[in-house]
Design an enzyme around this catalytic site. Sequence first.
Site, PDB file in Angstrom:
ATOM      1  N   HIS A 355       0.704  -1.500   0.370  1.00 56.24           N
ATOM      2  CA  HIS A 355       0.425  -0.096  -0.323  1.00 56.24           C
ATOM      3  C   HIS A 355       1.167   1.371   0.034  1.00 56.24           C
ATOM      4  O   HIS A 355       0.061   2.318   0.122  1.00 56.24           O
ATOM      5  CB  HIS A 355      -0.868   0.175   1.421  1.00 56.24           C
ATOM      6  CG  HIS A 355      -2.148  -1.312   1.077  1.00 56.24           C
ATOM      7  ND1 HIS A 355      -3.324  -1.070   0.383  1.00 56.24           N
ATOM      8  CD2 HIS A 355      -2.625  -2.365   1.391  1.00 56.24           C
ATOM      9  CE1 HIS A 355      -4.099  -1.962   0.693  1.00 56.24           C
ATOM     10  NE2 HIS A 355      -3.553  -3.108   1.302  1.00 56.24           N
ATOM     11  N   LYS A 543      -7.726  14.249   4.347  1.00 57.31           N
ATOM     12  CA  LYS A 543      -7.251  12.887   4.596  1.00 57.31           C
ATOM     13  C   LYS A 543      -5.449  13.923   5.952  1.00 57.31           C
ATOM     14  O   LYS A 543      -5.731  13.912   6.278  1.00 57.31           O
ATOM     15  CB  LYS A 543      -6.322  12.802   3.345  1.00 57.31           C
ATOM     16  CG  LYS A 543      -5.494  13.799   2.607  1.00 57.31           C
ATOM     17  CD  LYS A 543      -5.145  14.070   1.577  1.00 57.31           C
ATOM     18  CE  LYS A 543      -5.743  13.941   0.202  1.00 57.31           C
ATOM     19  NZ  LYS A 543      -6.220  13.132  -0.673  1.00 57.31           N
ATOM     20  N   ARG A 544      -4.880  11.803   6.142  1.00 59.52           N
ATOM     21  CA  ARG A 544      -4.519  12.060   6.936  1.00 59.52           C
ATOM     22  C   ARG A 544      -3.038  13.302   6.308  1.00 59.52           C
ATOM     23  O   ARG A 544      -3.054  13.104   5.699  1.00 59.52           O
ATOM     24  CB  ARG A 544      -3.602  10.827   6.443  1.00 59.52           C
ATOM     25  CG  ARG A 544      -4.295   9.643   7.792  1.00 59.52           C
ATOM     26  CD  ARG A 544      -4.727   9.989   9.465  1.00 59.52           C
ATOM     27  NE  ARG A 544      -2.866  10.423  10.150  1.00 59.52           N
ATOM     28  CZ  ARG A 544      -2.684   9.594  10.724  1.00 59.52           C
ATOM     29  NH1 ARG A 544      -4.109   8.520  11.316  1.00 59.52           N
ATOM     30  NH2 ARG A 544      -1.764   9.592  11.862  1.00 59.52           N
ATOM     31  N   LYS A 549       1.530  14.401   0.246  1.00 60.52           N
ATOM     32  CA  LYS A 549      -0.034  14.377   0.064  1.00 60.52           C
ATOM     33  C   LYS A 549      -0.450  15.644   0.566  1.00 60.52           C
ATOM     34  O   LYS A 549      -1.063  16.635  -0.783  1.00 60.52           O
ATOM     35  CB  LYS A 549      -1.164  14.168   1.273  1.00 60.52           C
ATOM     36  CG  LYS A 549      -0.827  12.709   1.478  1.00 60.52           C
ATOM     37  CD  LYS A 549      -2.261  12.644   2.369  1.00 60.52           C
ATOM     38  CE  LYS A 549      -2.113  10.688   2.905  1.00 60.52           C
ATOM     39  NZ  LYS A 549      -2.781   9.951   1.739  1.00 60.52           N
ATOM     40  N   THR A 651      -8.448   6.721  -1.907  1.00 63.67           N
ATOM     41  CA  THR A 651      -9.847   6.178  -1.929  1.00 63.67           C
ATOM     42  C   THR A 651     -10.646   7.113  -1.607  1.00 63.67           C
ATOM     43  O   THR A 651     -12.367   7.284  -2.172  1.00 63.67           O
ATOM     44  CB  THR A 651      -9.787   4.980  -0.904  1.00 63.67           C
ATOM     45  OG1 THR A 651      -9.357   4.958   0.119  1.00 63.67           O
ATOM     46  CG2 THR A 651      -8.752   3.520  -1.303  1.00 63.67           C
ATOM     47  N   LYS A 655     -14.270   8.659  -3.479  1.00 61.36           N
ATOM     48  CA  LYS A 655     -15.611   8.733  -2.940  1.00 61.36           C
ATOM     49  C   LYS A 655     -16.514  10.399  -3.117  1.00 61.36           C
ATOM     50  O   LYS A 655     -17.310  10.496  -2.830  1.00 61.36           O
ATOM     51  CB  LYS A 655     -15.768   9.165  -0.793  1.00 61.36           C
ATOM     52  CG  LYS A 655     -15.095   7.282  -0.758  1.00 61.36           C
ATOM     53  CD  LYS A 655     -14.382   7.772   1.370  1.00 61.36           C
ATOM     54  CE  LYS A 655     -13.168   6.236   1.000  1.00 61.36           C
ATOM     55  NZ  LYS A 655     -12.301   6.751   1.653  1.00 61.36           N
TER      56      LYS A 655
HETATM   57  C1  26W Z   1       3.354   0.553  10.739  1.00 62.58           C
HETATM   58  C2  26W Z   1       2.977   1.831  10.027  1.00 62.58           C
HETATM   59  C3  26W Z   1       2.486   2.213   8.669  1.00 62.58           C
HETATM   60  C4  26W Z   1       0.638   2.351   8.620  1.00 62.58           C
HETATM   61  C5  26W Z   1      -0.072   2.120   7.909  1.00 62.58           C
HETATM   62  C6  26W Z   1       2.618   2.266   7.697  1.00 62.58           C
HETATM   63  C7  26W Z   1       1.829   1.965   7.080  1.00 62.58           C
HETATM   64  C8  26W Z   1       0.583   2.226   6.700  1.00 62.58           C
HETATM   65  C9  26W Z   1      -0.360   2.326   5.467  1.00 62.58           C
HETATM   66  C10 26W Z   1       0.057   1.316   3.926  1.00 62.58           C
HETATM   67  C11 26W Z   1      -0.641   3.446   4.862  1.00 62.58           C
HETATM   68  C12 26W Z   1      -1.526   3.532   4.476  1.00 62.58           C
HETATM   69  O1  26W Z   1      -2.136   3.436   4.360  1.00 62.58           O
HETATM   70  N1  26W Z   1      -1.586   3.442   2.417  1.00 62.58           N
HETATM   71  C13 26W Z   1      -2.284   4.060   2.144  1.00 62.58           C
HETATM   72  O2  26W Z   1      -3.574   2.792   1.591  1.00 62.58           O
HETATM   73  C14 26W Z   1      -4.593   2.964   0.724  1.00 62.58           C
HETATM   74  C15 26W Z   1      -5.123   1.600   0.347  1.00 62.58           C
HETATM   75  O3  26W Z   1      -4.934   0.836  -0.603  1.00 62.58           O
HETATM   76  C16 26W Z   1      -4.417   3.546  -0.421  1.00 62.58           C
HETATM   77  O4  26W Z   1      -5.063   4.106  -1.020  1.00 62.58           O
HETATM   78  C17 26W Z   1      -3.408   5.018  -0.522  1.00 62.58           C
HETATM   79  O5  26W Z   1      -2.708   5.572  -1.528  1.00 62.58           O
HETATM   80  C18 26W Z   1      -1.960   4.367   0.858  1.00 62.58           C
HETATM   81  O6  26W Z   1      -1.146   5.909   0.964  1.00 62.58           O
END
Ligand code: 26W
Length: 809
Positions: A355, A543-544, A549, A651, A655
């Site tokens: 992701h 978004k975060r 971003k 995503t 929406k």
């Molecule tokens: C361990 C810390 C951590 C936590 C969460 C590292 C990485 C993440 C995720 C991979 C971050 C995340 O939410 N990524 C997002 O995933 C979405 C679903 O596929 C994508 O639409 C977003 O572009 C992506 O940033």
Amino acid sequence: MKKFTTKSLEEELSAKLMLHFGKTAEEALPGEMMRACALTLRDVMALREVETRRKTRKEQKKQVHYLSLEFLMGRSLMKNAYNLGILPQLRQALENMGFKAADIFEIEPDAALGNGGLGRLAACYLDSMTTLEIPATGYSICYELGIFKQKIVEGQQVELPDNWKDLGAAWLLPKPAEAQEVRFGGKVREFWDNGHLHIIHEDATVVQAVPCDMEIAGYGTEHVNVLRLWDARSTKPVDMSLFSRGEYLKAAEEEAMAETIAKVLYPEDNHVEGKSLRLKQQYFFVSATMQSIVAKHLETCGTLHNFHEKNVIQINDTHPALVIPELMRLFIDDAGMDWDEAWRITTQSVAYTNHTVLAEALERWPQDLFSRVLPRIWQITLEISRRWQEKVEDFYHDPRKTEKMAIVWGGEVRMANLCIAGGMAVNGVSGLHSEILRKDVFRDACGMEPWKFRNVTNGIDHRRWLSEINPRLDSLIKELTGGDEYLLHPQALKKLDAFADDRTVLDRLAEIKLANKRDFAAHAKKTRGVILNPDAIFDVQVKRLHEYKRQLLNVLHIIALYQRLQDDPNAITQPHTFLFGAKAAPGYAVAKRIIHLINSLADQIDHDPICKDKLQVVFLENYRVSLAEQLMPASEVSQQISTAGKEASGTGNMKFMMNGALTIGTLDGANVEMHQLLGDENMFLFGLHSDEVEQMKREGYVPQRIYNRSPVLSRCLDALRNGFRDGVRYDDLYQRLLFGAGGSPADEYLLLADFDSYCQASDRVVRTYADPVQWNRMSLHNIARSGVFAADRAVAEYADNIWRVPHRK
Ligand code: 26W
């Protein structure tokens, strides 16, 4: 199966209130009523779940197990009532019993067991897997505290605990009889007996994993799946044997550790820290999950040799990557399988979704921590690594590639490489992202095993994100497309394209948007005291908060607009409201500064009479699923402005599109596919493409040159340094953009390089808005072509191409 009427629902709710709270409807508090509703719907779902499970077992169907450290579920009451087809009846029953239905829905806390995109995706996929009648289970941790609640105090983010379970637990069904034990620490002893190697794990700390199930109802089906959330308990309240041997501290330590494991969700998004508690969380839920899957498989099939034919394990990023060595452990140590067969079955069972391409988000664990916390898993991982390395050496004969593809290397365990080695499929989440994985991030692995690499573009639950939250638009769609076909076949939205020249339809779209904006304004006023002008453009970035971003790019442009107004109070004729919502990871200082900046700017503009009815900035505190549900139907402009190549998919963009907002965005993530469907004429593209970004970085990017050339930009940046009326200066952000700081290069995400192009795109947005017919036509095309971004399509692709399970068509 019993079908609820308003009348029978009233009776059921009264009975629940009486039995569980000893109250009549007149006496019940809203929270109690909400719980009575949950209990009532749970009864229906529980019966259906038993039936679904019975069928799955009897027919020995292949099952999907979706493992994720995050499930951002949001609220469930309205969603479940909607999917069960009783939302209107429930509303009426509540009103008849003297409650405002909306108040009961509003009182439910979000189950916010996730950070952002990845967690919400898992929740959307649960809905689609169930609606498509796939036997599927989600697994995660039953965090006591979800993502923190955000408060803004003097412009800055303050984090508060999110105690969601008080009311939220109404959806949880504990299953203590299905508890599992998970072992940490200790030592591994090996001995041979009768030609068999035996593994004894001694002095381990044992934590009990107790499942709490949340039922998931599909739409238009009796199929019900489960989200299984593991709660952590100490095996015994106090270990008396340790206690009596005088090891008081150890006894207390075990209890404390057990309790902390499920305490809190890690609030970092796209940034990893090698924290031992996080590793324990991952192993805890992975081990409990795999033990329960393996035990159930043995119960129904009596052998593990066909495990991969009946089960598929989908892992949501690398966070549950320990499934690979854990499955090997269960096969080898517990079931006595030999390595080769265990490996063959494991690698045919596990599939991995990536992701993110951000280097700081790729998980690596320090080897000493890993081996200390998980001694047996470490041994197995080391052996996996050794064999993989051999294979890579044989294939490439290139030490650089061996190093890049290694699993254990330089004192670290690299989880992505473990997933590539131990999985049957690796997928990215948009066309561009999957291409970057193939060509760049996982290039060498792809050269060796190209068949593993796939794309599945993300999707969203369109029933929640359109039908349920935007009833006005839902009605219009049903009227124009001739019924509710689109609910199960989202591609039916395409039919809307035929109304592009129908002025009455375009007018009605505009009326719907305006009504939704008024609703949102009323809600914002009531819950936050914010006054919004429904005649302004609602221009939204939610978004975060992350530098890639580029919320800061949005801010810079607003500063430019503000300065234009200073020079010429008539420069803006169309009122424009910029809405932001974002949580920053508590340890991410720059992200917190940007939140502060947005609030400083909002305050500055609020207090400047020149801006009245022209320009407004609003920071929406505590952005979360339930706020997104209010906001999406009211949004007109969707800001998707990440540096090209960095946003895996996005995503939120989907929406917005589904709710008729127009996108201003870069060619990044799923925006690329949106653009293919919409063309230049139906969205506002700007900025460098991902290959140009790479090239610019290679050739040496010097943001100061752009600063020196552009008077508009330099004036904006200088405003950061000089600060705002609240007296806060943002010299640090200025420095970061022009000179770099704290080890990161100047303007790492190329805001300055894209600034001009962004301003021009934004001007196009405003010009287009001045032509309502054109705007509404574009909006119509966006809705019409958003069907591919339904989670149903994405889940069907996983089912067909990766999981190989049948599904409802
Ligand atoms: C361990 C810390 C951590 C936590 C969460 C590292 C990485 C993440 C995720 C991979 C971050 C995340 O939410 N990524 C997002 O995933 C979405 C679903 O596929 C994508 O639409 C977003 O572009 C992506 O940033």
